[in-house]
Design a protein around this motif. Structure first.
Motif, short mmCIF file in Angstrom:
data_model
loop_
_atom_site.label_atom_id
_atom_site.label_comp_id
_atom_site.label_asym_id
_atom_site.label_seq_id
_atom_site.Cartn_x
_atom_site.Cartn_y
_atom_site.Cartn_z
N THR A 168 0.83 -1.21 0.00
CA THR A 168 0.00 0.00 0.00
C THR A 168 0.86 1.26 0.00
O THR A 168 0.59 2.22 -0.73
CB THR A 168 -0.93 0.01 1.23
OG1 THR A 168 -1.74 -1.16 1.21
CG2 THR A 168 -1.83 1.25 1.21
N ILE A 171 2.44 1.82 -3.45
CA ILE A 171 1.47 2.29 -4.44
C ILE A 171 1.10 3.75 -4.20
O ILE A 171 1.08 4.56 -5.13
CB ILE A 171 0.20 1.40 -4.42
CG1 ILE A 171 0.54 -0.02 -4.89
CG2 ILE A 171 -0.89 2.00 -5.30
CD1 ILE A 171 -0.61 -1.00 -4.75
N ILE A 172 0.82 4.09 -2.94
CA ILE A 172 0.42 5.47 -2.61
C ILE A 172 1.56 6.45 -2.88
O ILE A 172 1.35 7.53 -3.46
CB ILE A 172 -0.03 5.56 -1.14
CG1 ILE A 172 -1.34 4.80 -0.93
CG2 ILE A 172 -0.20 7.02 -0.72
CD1 ILE A 172 -1.81 4.77 0.50
N SER A 173 2.77 6.08 -2.48
CA SER A 173 3.91 6.98 -2.70
C SER A 173 4.19 7.16 -4.18
O SER A 173 4.56 8.27 -4.62
CB SER A 173 5.15 6.44 -1.98
OG SER A 173 5.52 5.17 -2.50
N TRP A 174 4.00 6.10 -4.96
CA TRP A 174 4.22 6.20 -6.41
C TRP A 174 3.19 7.12 -7.05
O TRP A 174 3.54 8.00 -7.86
CB TRP A 174 4.17 4.81 -7.03
CG TRP A 174 4.26 4.83 -8.53
CD1 TRP A 174 5.34 5.21 -9.28
CD2 TRP A 174 3.23 4.48 -9.45
NE1 TRP A 174 5.05 5.10 -10.62
CE2 TRP A 174 3.75 4.66 -10.75
CE3 TRP A 174 1.92 4.01 -9.31
CZ2 TRP A 174 3.01 4.41 -11.90
CZ3 TRP A 174 1.18 3.75 -10.45
CH2 TRP A 174 1.71 3.95 -11.73
N LEU A 175 1.92 6.92 -6.68
CA LEU A 175 0.87 7.77 -7.24
C LEU A 175 1.04 9.22 -6.80
O LEU A 175 0.86 10.15 -7.60
CB LEU A 175 -0.51 7.25 -6.80
CG LEU A 175 -0.93 5.89 -7.37
CD1 LEU A 175 -2.25 5.44 -6.76
CD2 LEU A 175 -1.03 5.95 -8.90
N ALA A 176 1.41 9.42 -5.54
CA ALA A 176 1.59 10.78 -5.02
C ALA A 176 2.75 11.47 -5.71
O ALA A 176 2.70 12.69 -5.97
CB ALA A 176 1.82 10.73 -3.52
N SER A 177 3.81 10.71 -6.03
CA SER A 177 4.96 11.32 -6.71
C SER A 177 4.60 11.76 -8.12
O SER A 177 5.16 12.73 -8.65
CB SER A 177 6.12 10.33 -6.76
OG SER A 177 5.80 9.19 -7.55
N LEU A 178 3.63 11.06 -8.73
CA LEU A 178 3.19 11.44 -10.06
C LEU A 178 2.30 12.68 -10.02
O LEU A 178 2.38 13.56 -10.88
CB LEU A 178 2.42 10.29 -10.72
CG LEU A 178 3.21 9.02 -11.05
CD1 LEU A 178 2.30 7.96 -11.63
CD2 LEU A 178 4.36 9.32 -12.01
N VAL A 179 1.43 12.75 -9.01
CA VAL A 179 0.47 13.85 -8.92
C VAL A 179 1.09 15.11 -8.33
O VAL A 179 0.92 16.21 -8.87
CB VAL A 179 -0.75 13.42 -8.07
CG1 VAL A 179 -1.72 14.59 -7.88
CG2 VAL A 179 -1.46 12.24 -8.72
#
Length: 257
Positions: A168, A171-179
Protein backbone atom coordinates in the motif's frame (compact mmCIF):
# COMPACT_ATOMS: atom_id res chain seq x y z
CA UNK A 1 -14.71 -64.03 5.29
CA UNK A 2 -15.76 -64.24 1.67
CA UNK A 3 -16.22 -61.13 -0.45
CA UNK A 4 -19.27 -61.15 -2.69
CA UNK A 5 -19.31 -58.14 -4.98
CA UNK A 6 -22.51 -56.85 -6.50
CA UNK A 7 -20.45 -55.39 -9.34
CA UNK A 8 -20.68 -57.72 -12.41
CA UNK A 9 -17.19 -56.71 -13.54
CA UNK A 10 -15.57 -57.54 -10.18
CA UNK A 11 -17.36 -60.85 -9.98
CA UNK A 12 -16.01 -61.93 -13.35
CA UNK A 13 -14.02 -65.18 -13.06
CA UNK A 14 -11.16 -63.91 -15.22
CA UNK A 15 -10.74 -60.94 -12.83
CA UNK A 16 -10.74 -63.27 -9.83
CA UNK A 17 -8.17 -65.56 -11.35
CA UNK A 18 -5.57 -62.80 -11.22
CA UNK A 19 -5.33 -63.53 -7.48
CA UNK A 20 -4.57 -59.92 -6.64
CA UNK A 21 -4.41 -59.64 -2.88
CA UNK A 22 -6.23 -56.93 -1.00
CA UNK A 23 -2.93 -55.45 0.15
CA UNK A 24 -1.73 -55.17 -3.46
CA UNK A 25 -4.99 -53.53 -4.49
CA UNK A 26 -4.61 -50.93 -1.75
CA UNK A 27 -0.97 -50.37 -2.68
CA UNK A 28 -1.86 -49.82 -6.34
CA UNK A 29 -4.65 -47.43 -5.39
CA UNK A 30 -2.23 -45.43 -3.27
CA UNK A 31 0.19 -45.15 -6.18
CA UNK A 32 -2.55 -43.83 -8.44
CA UNK A 33 -3.65 -41.29 -5.83
CA UNK A 34 -0.07 -40.32 -5.06
CA UNK A 35 0.56 -39.46 -8.69
CA UNK A 36 -2.38 -37.07 -8.58
CA UNK A 37 -1.42 -35.36 -5.33
CA UNK A 38 0.98 -32.59 -4.42
CA UNK A 39 4.39 -33.83 -3.24
CA UNK A 40 7.42 -32.09 -1.80
CA UNK A 41 9.78 -33.51 -4.42
CA UNK A 42 7.41 -32.45 -7.18
CA UNK A 43 7.27 -28.91 -5.83
CA UNK A 44 11.07 -28.75 -5.56
CA UNK A 45 11.44 -29.97 -9.14
CA UNK A 46 8.97 -27.40 -10.43
CA UNK A 47 10.69 -24.63 -8.47
CA UNK A 48 13.95 -25.61 -10.16
CA UNK A 49 12.23 -25.52 -13.57
CA UNK A 50 10.85 -22.04 -12.91
CA UNK A 51 14.25 -20.86 -11.72
CA UNK A 52 15.93 -22.10 -14.91
CA UNK A 53 13.28 -20.45 -17.09
CA UNK A 54 13.69 -17.18 -15.20
CA UNK A 55 17.48 -17.25 -15.51
CA UNK A 56 17.26 -18.09 -19.21
CA UNK A 57 14.94 -15.20 -20.03
CA UNK A 58 16.93 -12.85 -17.76
CA UNK A 59 19.98 -13.50 -19.91
CA UNK A 60 18.09 -12.12 -22.92
CA UNK A 61 17.52 -8.60 -21.55
CA UNK A 62 20.91 -8.67 -19.81
CA UNK A 63 22.58 -9.41 -23.17
CA UNK A 64 20.50 -6.74 -24.90
CA UNK A 65 21.44 -4.10 -22.34
CA UNK A 66 25.18 -4.78 -22.55
CA UNK A 67 25.20 -4.93 -26.35
CA UNK A 68 23.81 -1.49 -26.98
CA UNK A 69 20.19 -2.54 -27.52
CA UNK A 70 17.14 -0.96 -25.91
CA UNK A 71 16.05 -3.45 -23.25
CA UNK A 72 13.51 -1.18 -21.55
CA UNK A 73 10.52 -2.41 -23.53
CA UNK A 74 10.94 -6.13 -22.67
CA UNK A 75 11.94 -5.17 -19.12
CA UNK A 76 8.81 -3.10 -18.46
CA UNK A 77 6.62 -5.44 -20.50
CA UNK A 78 7.91 -8.43 -18.57
CA UNK A 79 7.10 -6.79 -15.25
CA UNK A 80 3.55 -5.93 -16.33
CA UNK A 81 2.76 -9.32 -17.84
CA UNK A 82 4.32 -11.10 -14.88
CA UNK A 83 2.11 -9.13 -12.49
CA UNK A 84 -0.99 -9.95 -14.53
CA UNK A 85 -0.15 -13.66 -14.47
CA UNK A 86 0.32 -13.54 -10.69
CA UNK A 87 -3.11 -11.94 -10.24
CA UNK A 88 -4.78 -14.51 -12.50
CA UNK A 89 -3.06 -17.37 -10.68
CA UNK A 90 -4.27 -16.03 -7.32
CA UNK A 91 -7.87 -16.43 -8.49
CA UNK A 92 -7.32 -19.49 -10.69
CA UNK A 93 -4.75 -21.79 -8.99
CA UNK A 94 -5.76 -24.65 -11.27
CA UNK A 95 -4.17 -22.75 -14.16
CA UNK A 96 -0.80 -22.62 -12.39
CA UNK A 97 0.80 -25.31 -14.59
CA UNK A 98 0.47 -22.83 -17.48
CA UNK A 99 0.73 -19.52 -15.62
CA UNK A 100 3.80 -20.36 -13.50
CA UNK A 101 6.18 -20.99 -16.46
CA UNK A 102 4.78 -17.88 -18.14
CA UNK A 103 5.43 -15.86 -15.02
CA UNK A 104 9.02 -17.12 -14.82
CA UNK A 105 9.56 -16.28 -18.48
CA UNK A 106 8.29 -12.70 -18.34
CA UNK A 107 9.58 -11.95 -14.85
CA UNK A 108 12.99 -13.10 -16.05
CA UNK A 109 12.92 -10.38 -18.71
CA UNK A 110 12.27 -7.84 -15.98
CA UNK A 111 14.96 -9.22 -13.67
CA UNK A 112 17.56 -9.32 -16.44
CA UNK A 113 16.84 -5.74 -17.48
CA UNK A 114 16.81 -4.22 -14.02
CA UNK A 115 19.91 -6.20 -13.02
CA UNK A 116 21.76 -4.83 -16.03
CA UNK A 117 20.79 -1.27 -15.06
CA UNK A 118 22.05 -1.67 -11.50
CA UNK A 119 25.21 -3.47 -12.62
CA UNK A 120 26.07 -0.65 -15.03
CA UNK A 121 25.72 1.87 -12.20
CA UNK A 122 27.36 -0.20 -9.47
CA UNK A 123 29.67 -2.92 -10.87
CA UNK A 124 29.53 -6.12 -8.84
CA UNK A 125 26.18 -5.36 -7.23
CA UNK A 126 24.32 -8.21 -8.95
CA UNK A 127 26.54 -11.00 -7.64
CA UNK A 128 26.27 -9.50 -4.15
CA UNK A 129 22.47 -9.32 -4.39
CA UNK A 130 22.26 -12.89 -5.67
CA UNK A 131 24.53 -14.10 -2.86
CA UNK A 132 22.52 -12.23 -0.22
CA UNK A 133 19.27 -13.68 -1.58
CA UNK A 134 20.65 -17.22 -1.60
CA UNK A 135 22.04 -16.94 1.93
CA UNK A 136 18.75 -15.52 3.20
CA UNK A 137 16.83 -18.35 1.55
CA UNK A 138 19.07 -21.04 3.04
CA UNK A 139 18.99 -19.49 6.52
CA UNK A 140 15.19 -19.23 6.46
CA UNK A 141 14.89 -22.79 5.15
CA UNK A 142 17.12 -24.06 7.95
CA UNK A 143 15.21 -22.13 10.61
CA UNK A 144 11.94 -23.56 9.29
CA UNK A 145 13.19 -27.11 8.83
CA UNK A 146 14.55 -27.36 12.37
CA UNK A 147 11.42 -25.71 13.83
CA UNK A 148 13.39 -22.79 15.23
CA UNK A 149 10.80 -20.52 13.64
CA UNK A 150 7.24 -21.81 13.83
CA UNK A 151 4.56 -20.45 11.53
CA UNK A 152 1.61 -19.82 13.81
CA UNK A 153 -1.62 -18.05 12.90
CA UNK A 154 -0.40 -14.94 14.72
CA UNK A 155 2.88 -15.09 12.77
CA UNK A 156 0.94 -15.30 9.51
CA UNK A 157 -1.30 -12.39 10.45
CA UNK A 158 1.62 -10.11 11.30
CA UNK A 159 3.60 -10.95 8.15
CA UNK A 160 0.59 -10.63 5.84
CA UNK A 161 -0.42 -7.32 7.44
CA UNK A 162 3.12 -5.96 7.11
CA UNK A 163 3.32 -7.12 3.49
CA UNK A 164 0.03 -5.43 2.61
CA UNK A 165 1.17 -2.27 4.40
CA UNK A 166 4.37 -2.20 2.33
CA UNK A 167 2.47 -2.74 -0.90
CA UNK A 168 0.00 0.00 0.00
CA UNK A 169 2.81 2.41 0.89
CA UNK A 170 4.62 1.73 -2.40
CA UNK A 171 1.47 2.29 -4.44
CA UNK A 172 0.42 5.47 -2.61
CA UNK A 173 3.91 6.98 -2.70
CA UNK A 174 4.22 6.20 -6.41
CA UNK A 175 0.87 7.77 -7.24
CA UNK A 176 1.59 10.78 -5.02
CA UNK A 177 4.96 11.32 -6.71
CA UNK A 178 3.19 11.44 -10.06
CA UNK A 179 0.47 13.85 -8.92
CA UNK A 180 2.36 16.12 -6.52
CA UNK A 181 5.86 15.76 -7.98
CA UNK A 182 7.71 14.95 -4.78
CA UNK A 183 10.38 12.41 -3.87
CA UNK A 184 9.16 9.56 -1.60
CA UNK A 185 11.08 9.00 1.61
CA UNK A 186 12.30 5.54 0.54
CA UNK A 187 14.19 7.08 -2.40
CA UNK A 188 17.74 8.31 -2.03
CA UNK A 189 20.47 7.00 0.26
CA UNK A 190 19.54 8.62 3.56
CA UNK A 191 19.35 6.69 6.80
CA UNK A 192 15.54 6.67 6.68
CA UNK A 193 15.57 5.24 3.17
CA UNK A 194 18.12 2.58 4.12
CA UNK A 195 16.11 1.70 7.22
CA UNK A 196 12.97 1.22 5.12
CA UNK A 197 14.87 -1.06 2.73
CA UNK A 198 16.15 -3.17 5.63
CA UNK A 199 12.62 -3.43 7.05
CA UNK A 200 11.20 -4.48 3.67
CA UNK A 201 13.91 -7.12 3.27
CA UNK A 202 13.07 -8.55 6.69
CA UNK A 203 9.37 -8.78 5.77
CA UNK A 204 10.22 -10.36 2.40
CA UNK A 205 12.38 -12.93 4.19
CA UNK A 206 9.56 -13.69 6.63
CA UNK A 207 7.32 -14.36 3.64
CA UNK A 208 9.61 -17.28 2.82
CA UNK A 209 8.38 -18.98 5.99
CA UNK A 210 4.80 -18.58 4.77
CA UNK A 211 5.79 -20.15 1.45
CA UNK A 212 7.48 -23.09 3.18
CA UNK A 213 4.44 -23.57 5.40
CA UNK A 214 2.03 -23.40 2.47
CA UNK A 215 3.97 -26.04 0.57
CA UNK A 216 4.26 -28.33 3.61
CA UNK A 217 0.56 -28.00 4.46
CA UNK A 218 -0.37 -28.62 0.83
CA UNK A 219 1.58 -31.88 0.83
CA UNK A 220 0.09 -32.97 4.16
CA UNK A 221 -3.45 -32.21 3.02
CA UNK A 222 -2.88 -34.03 -0.28
CA UNK A 223 -3.75 -31.07 -2.44
CA UNK A 224 -4.16 -31.56 -6.21
CA UNK A 225 -1.06 -31.95 -8.35
CA UNK A 226 -1.36 -28.48 -9.88
CA UNK A 227 -0.67 -27.00 -6.44
CA UNK A 228 2.98 -27.96 -6.93
CA UNK A 229 3.17 -25.27 -9.62
CA UNK A 230 1.22 -22.87 -7.41
CA UNK A 231 3.57 -23.40 -4.47
CA UNK A 232 6.66 -23.12 -6.67
CA UNK A 233 5.32 -19.92 -8.21
CA UNK A 234 4.67 -18.42 -4.77
CA UNK A 235 8.22 -19.21 -3.70
CA UNK A 236 9.65 -17.65 -6.87
CA UNK A 237 7.59 -14.48 -6.36
CA UNK A 238 9.04 -14.04 -2.88
CA UNK A 239 12.60 -14.71 -4.05
CA UNK A 240 12.26 -12.18 -6.87
CA UNK A 241 10.92 -9.59 -4.43
CA UNK A 242 13.77 -10.32 -2.01
CA UNK A 243 16.37 -10.04 -4.77
CA UNK A 244 15.04 -6.71 -6.03
CA UNK A 245 15.02 -5.30 -2.49
CA UNK A 246 18.62 -6.40 -1.98
CA UNK A 247 19.52 -4.62 -5.21
CA UNK A 248 17.87 -1.45 -3.91
CA UNK A 249 19.57 -1.65 -0.51
CA UNK A 250 23.01 -2.36 -1.93
CA UNK A 251 22.66 0.46 -4.43
CA UNK A 252 21.85 2.89 -1.60
CA UNK A 253 24.85 1.72 0.38
CA UNK A 254 27.12 1.91 -2.68
CA UNK A 255 26.00 5.44 -3.53
CA UNK A 256 27.05 6.63 -0.06
CA UNK A 257 30.67 5.63 -0.67
Amino acid sequence: MSFNSKNPFLSNKRFSSNAVSKAEEVHQAQIIDYNQEMTLSGTINKTAILFLILCGSAMVTWWMAFNGMNAMLPTIGGAIVGLVLVIISAFKPQLSPYLAPGYALFEGLFIGGISAIFEAMYPGIVINAVSATLVTFLVCLGLYKFKIVKVTEQFKSVVIAATLAIATYYIISWLASLVFNFTPVHYGNGMMSIGISVFVIVIAALNLFLDFDQIEKGVQERMPKFMEWYGAMGLMITLVWLYVEFLRLLSKLSSKN
